[in-house]
Write an enzyme that holds these catalytic residues in place. Sequence first.
Site, short mmCIF file in Angstrom:
data_model
loop_
_atom_site.label_atom_id
_atom_site.label_comp_id
_atom_site.label_asym_id
_atom_site.label_seq_id
_atom_site.Cartn_x
_atom_site.Cartn_y
_atom_site.Cartn_z
N PRO A 37 28.46 34.26 61.42
CA PRO A 37 28.90 34.31 60.02
C PRO A 37 29.57 33.05 59.50
CG PRO A 37 30.47 35.45 61.43
CD PRO A 37 29.34 35.03 62.33
N ASP A 60 19.26 26.98 57.01
CA ASP A 60 19.41 27.39 55.62
C ASP A 60 20.85 27.18 55.16
OD1 ASP A 60 18.97 30.79 56.69
OD2 ASP A 60 20.85 29.69 56.50
N LYS A 82 18.51 24.08 49.85
CA LYS A 82 19.53 23.23 49.26
C LYS A 82 20.06 23.96 48.05
CE LYS A 82 17.75 18.83 50.83
NZ LYS A 82 16.31 18.75 50.97
N GLY A 113 21.95 32.02 59.26
CA GLY A 113 23.27 32.63 59.20
C GLY A 113 23.25 34.03 59.82
N GLY A 114 24.34 34.43 60.47
CA GLY A 114 24.43 35.78 61.04
C GLY A 114 23.42 35.97 62.15
N ASP A 115 22.67 37.06 62.04
CA ASP A 115 21.62 37.38 63.01
C ASP A 115 20.26 37.16 62.34
OD1 ASP A 115 20.92 38.92 65.67
OD2 ASP A 115 19.62 39.69 64.09
N MET A 195 24.26 41.27 50.18
CA MET A 195 23.68 40.77 48.93
C MET A 195 23.91 41.75 47.77
SD MET A 195 20.14 39.20 50.49
CE MET A 195 19.93 40.43 51.76
N ALA A 224 33.30 35.88 55.17
CA ALA A 224 33.85 36.41 56.42
C ALA A 224 33.84 35.35 57.51
CB ALA A 224 33.03 37.61 56.88
N1 SAH Z 1 21.31 37.21 58.55
C1 SAH Z 1 22.58 37.31 57.87
C2 SAH Z 1 22.44 37.94 56.51
C3 SAH Z 1 21.63 37.11 55.54
S1 SAH Z 1 21.48 37.84 53.97
C4 SAH Z 1 23.56 38.09 58.76
O1 SAH Z 1 23.14 38.68 59.75
O2 SAH Z 1 24.75 38.12 58.44
C5 SAH Z 1 22.74 36.99 53.08
C6 SAH Z 1 23.88 37.91 52.80
O3 SAH Z 1 24.62 38.11 53.99
C7 SAH Z 1 24.89 37.39 51.82
O4 SAH Z 1 24.48 37.61 50.49
C8 SAH Z 1 26.10 38.24 52.17
O5 SAH Z 1 25.96 39.55 51.67
C9 SAH Z 1 25.97 38.32 53.68
N2 SAH Z 1 26.75 37.28 54.37
C10 SAH Z 1 26.30 36.31 55.15
N3 SAH Z 1 27.31 35.58 55.66
C11 SAH Z 1 28.44 36.12 55.17
C12 SAH Z 1 29.84 35.85 55.33
N4 SAH Z 1 30.26 34.85 56.10
N5 SAH Z 1 30.70 36.64 54.69
C13 SAH Z 1 30.30 37.68 53.92
N6 SAH Z 1 29.01 37.98 53.73
C14 SAH Z 1 28.09 37.22 54.35
#
Ligand code: SAH
Length: 280
Positions: A37, A60, A82, A113-115, A195, A224
């Site tokens: 995150p 990204d 970008k 980002g994230g998973d 989102m 977060a």
């Molecule tokens: N693959 C990512 C999600 C991508 S979709 C994951 O697993 O977290 C993009 C959305 O993820 C954003 O619009 C938001 O809702 C959420 N998101 C991603 N990073 C975030 C963060 N650091 N804090 C809060 N929401 C986040």
Amino acid sequence: MSRQGASPAKPGRLVVLRGGPSNTRVTGRVVLVGAGPGDPELLTIKALKALQAADVIVHDGLVSPEILDLASSAARRIDVAKRKSRHTLPQDEINRLLVALAQEGLSVVRLKGGDPFIFGRGGEELEACRAAGVECAVIPGVTAALAAGASAGAPLTHRGAAQAVTFVTGHAAHGEPDLDWAALARPNHTVVIYMGLSTAGVIADRLTGAGRSAATPALVVVNASRADEQRIVTTLGQLPAVAAGLAGPALLMVGEAMALAAAGASEIVQPLLSSRSVGA
Ligand code: SAH
């Protein structure tokens, strides 16, 4: 033929392979890597090793600069979103780019980002690689919901308060999110909406319309795990008003277990309707 993400970086390989004879079939690979995150310490060791071994990193806009800095300095970086210039490469072009780079013999990290498999379109990239005969591996990452619940002290499941958790997207392709509102309105159930800032109004209306109480605890977490993280403890009924004052990557979390977020009240900003835009 399998090459581990843990293999050491080989600076210079990029140049050598690009100049290789065209009839030599050199196959690289694509690794879909979850960057977590934002906090670099939430990166997995496996993700770090893959970053250090990559010839090229396709990333990204949600990936922190601190995480990109952990990659080998010899690695080429390609930003496919970008955000500031609002120029985002369409998904099929990203798919083609990943395949083309791997077919040049490169070790490609697709950093997300994230998973990669939680609202990350990782599945589409995996399918594109498979269709092209390119080896593709996946390294999971900490999805935003897990980081948001952890830092707020709000468990996503909790005995007696949340027997289930559901991750949904609030993104609306045709006016409103296409979700099973009756299922999401079940009590003792945490709903995490990715989102969802711009659709918070319709989400709250549909959930209450399907029977979820407007008094159900809710938590909004923006950015977060980042230095500029913001957490707002609220209720389902107040969610649209809270969301209207916010910008940046944010999660809306609704459910009885979100009441525990109040336990960290000293760190929690109470409903703020005048907050400034934070991050992108
Ligand atoms: N693959 C990512 C999600 C991508 S979709 C994951 O697993 O977290 C993009 C959305 O993820 C954003 O619009 C938001 O809702 C959420 N998101 C991603 N990073 C975030 C963060 N650091 N804090 C809060 N929401 C986040």
